[in-house]
Design an enzyme around this catalytic site. Structure first.
Site, mmCIF file in Angstrom:
data_model
loop_
_atom_site.group_PDB
_atom_site.id
_atom_site.type_symbol
_atom_site.label_atom_id
_atom_site.label_comp_id
_atom_site.label_asym_id
_atom_site.label_seq_id
_atom_site.Cartn_x
_atom_site.Cartn_y
_atom_site.Cartn_z
ATOM 1 N N THR A 121 -5.784 1.489 9.781
ATOM 2 C CA THR A 121 -4.728 2.415 10.510
ATOM 3 C C THR A 121 -6.072 3.746 10.875
ATOM 4 O O THR A 121 -5.403 4.482 12.174
ATOM 5 C CB THR A 121 -4.346 3.165 8.631
ATOM 6 N N ASP A 170 -0.653 -5.301 2.836
ATOM 7 C CA ASP A 170 -1.360 -3.818 3.526
ATOM 8 C C ASP A 170 -0.436 -3.839 5.093
ATOM 9 O O ASP A 170 -0.919 -4.882 5.865
ATOM 10 C CB ASP A 170 -2.694 -3.810 3.855
ATOM 11 N N ASP A 173 -5.451 -4.880 0.376
ATOM 12 C CA ASP A 173 -6.584 -5.110 0.857
ATOM 13 C C ASP A 173 -7.497 -5.969 0.791
ATOM 14 O O ASP A 173 -8.236 -6.504 2.508
ATOM 15 C CB ASP A 173 -8.083 -3.803 1.186
ATOM 16 N N GLU A 205 0.820 -1.089 0.044
ATOM 17 C CA GLU A 205 -0.213 -0.101 0.014
ATOM 18 C C GLU A 205 0.846 0.983 -0.159
ATOM 19 O O GLU A 205 0.833 1.764 -0.599
ATOM 20 C CB GLU A 205 -1.086 -0.358 1.328
ATOM 21 N N ILE A 211 -0.445 -2.063 7.663
ATOM 22 C CA ILE A 211 -1.309 -1.431 8.273
ATOM 23 C C ILE A 211 -2.661 -1.453 7.481
ATOM 24 O O ILE A 211 -3.654 -0.537 7.581
ATOM 25 C CB ILE A 211 -1.332 -0.480 9.466
ATOM 26 N N ASP A 212 -3.713 -2.554 7.796
ATOM 27 C CA ASP A 212 -5.157 -2.328 7.407
ATOM 28 C C ASP A 212 -5.605 -2.585 8.356
ATOM 29 O O ASP A 212 -6.146 -2.304 9.853
ATOM 30 C CB ASP A 212 -5.468 -4.085 6.615
HETATM 31 C C1 IPD Z 1 -9.095 0.698 4.645
HETATM 32 C C2 IPD Z 1 -10.022 0.045 5.346
HETATM 33 C C3 IPD Z 1 -10.800 1.075 5.445
HETATM 34 C C4 IPD Z 1 -11.515 0.652 4.350
HETATM 35 C C5 IPD Z 1 -11.231 1.293 2.751
HETATM 36 C C6 IPD Z 1 -9.222 0.516 3.068
HETATM 37 P P1 IPD Z 1 -6.274 1.094 5.285
HETATM 38 O O1 IPD Z 1 -7.649 0.726 4.326
HETATM 39 O O2 IPD Z 1 -9.487 -1.250 4.838
HETATM 40 O O3 IPD Z 1 -11.886 -0.151 6.303
HETATM 41 O O4 IPD Z 1 -12.692 0.385 3.904
HETATM 42 O O5 IPD Z 1 -10.917 1.159 1.917
HETATM 43 O O6 IPD Z 1 -8.447 0.853 2.205
HETATM 44 O O7 IPD Z 1 -5.819 2.859 4.724
HETATM 45 O O8 IPD Z 1 -6.899 1.530 6.696
HETATM 46 O O9 IPD Z 1 -4.019 0.683 4.849
#
Ligand code: IPD
Length: 298
Positions: free
Chosen positions: A93, A88, A241, A70, A90-91
């Site tokens: 964040t 990812d 993700d 990411e 940290i999914d």
């Molecule tokens: C996000 C999270 C969020 C989702 C977004 C993602 P991130 O990833 O998974 O729940 O709604 O589409 O981009 O930015 O925390 O790595």
């Protein structure tokens, strides 16, 4: 060349644990934060540091593989048939910076565009979801989560193929996400879908049991894989993700369809997804019912 998927899986788990320790040690309120497309699209120093750790570990062990992460993704980067780590760091964040314990490291391997190994680790709850294509999905967690065994022990349990049939949207617990786009047609679509899902049938809605948001696409998918949620829909997430958790979902008998009507075989980088938990019946019907709620989609 034949890939040693077990060895790759074990490497991903050890890297996920190392990254998890790094995430727990970071104090997200102290570390520098920045934003990407707008003020709710947040990136922290920890996201970047974890990705640097993960990419250096994985590319050292597998120098011939490709890597898509990411925080180092650049528009135009394309997924090829080369084995590719899709990561990812940290999914979730937003949860991370608020101290809401629903965030994870998501480590996937795609081979020939197919999610083939998946490791999703939430270090705050010490929950580890894992799968290798064709070999089932597993959840390893502390024994104090109500599973067999004494306190402090870890249990690795297969995620059972869910025996309960699906009964339709009005009996479903559905996860959705606002994501970071808060204007334009994508935002309007989300708002409309959420309203229609919840509204009573008299007012033309589907009247689902309720909506949930784990705040992490990977953890939404894992919750669907584990049968805690029936459906997850998102229109706007990325390959990193979903890649890891997609493998876990599929191995738990779940179905991944496209977030737009008519897409039965979505690709890893389609951005819009509809996941339905494992069940002996009712999966395709539920997908069709959901698509009918969306209408034409976009
Ligand atoms: C996000 C999270 C969020 C989702 C977004 C993602 P991130 O990833 O998974 O729940 O709604 O589409 O981009 O930015 O925390 O790595």
């Amino acid at each position: 060349a034949d890939l040693n998927l077990q060895e790759i899986h074990d490497t991903l788990i050890s890297v996920a644990h190392e990254a998890g320790r790094m995430m727990l040690a970071a104090n997200p309120t102290d570390i520098a934060q920045g934003t990407k497309i707008n003020s709710v699209d947040i990136v922290t120093e920890a996201d970047k540091a974890v990705e640097a750790l993960v990419s250096s570990r994985l590319l050292k062990a597998y120098p011939n593989f490709a890597f898509i992460g990411e925080e180092t993704y650049k528009p135009g980067m394309k997924l090829t048939s080369t084995p590719t780590f899709i990561v990812d760091p940290i999914d979730g964040t937003t949860n991370f910076i608020h101290g809401f314990p629903s965030a994870c490291i998501s480590l996937g391997l795609a081979v020939d565009h197919t999610p083939t190994v998946g490791v999703v680790y939430n270090p705050w709850l010490d929950q580890l979801y894992t799968a290798i294509r064709g070999q089932g999905a597993f959840l390893t967690q502390g024994a104090n989560w109500g599973v067999e065994g004494g306190a402090g022990r870890k249990n690795k349990l297969p995620i059972a193929k869910n025996p309960a049939p699906l009964r339709g949207l009005d009996s479903s617990l559905v996860s959705i996400e606002w994501g970071s786009h808060r204007d334009g047609p994508n935002y309007e679509l989300k708002t409309e879908v959420f309203k229609k899902l919840c509204a009573s049938k008299e007012t033309g809605g589907a009247m689902v049991h309720s909506l949930r948001s784990m705040g992490s696409a990977a953890l939404n998918l894992c919750a669907v894989a584990a049968g805690q949620l029936d459906v997850y829909w998102e229109g706007g997430c990325w390959a990193w993700d979903v890649c890891a958790a997609w493998c876990i979902l599929a191995e738990a008998g779940g179905l991944m369809a496209g977030g737009n009507p008519g897409v039965w075989e979505p690709k890893i980088d389609d951005r819009k997804y509809l996941a339905v938990r494992g069940a002996p019946s009712g999966q395709k019907e539920l997908v069709q019912e959901f698509w009918a709620v969306i209408g034409d989609g976009q």
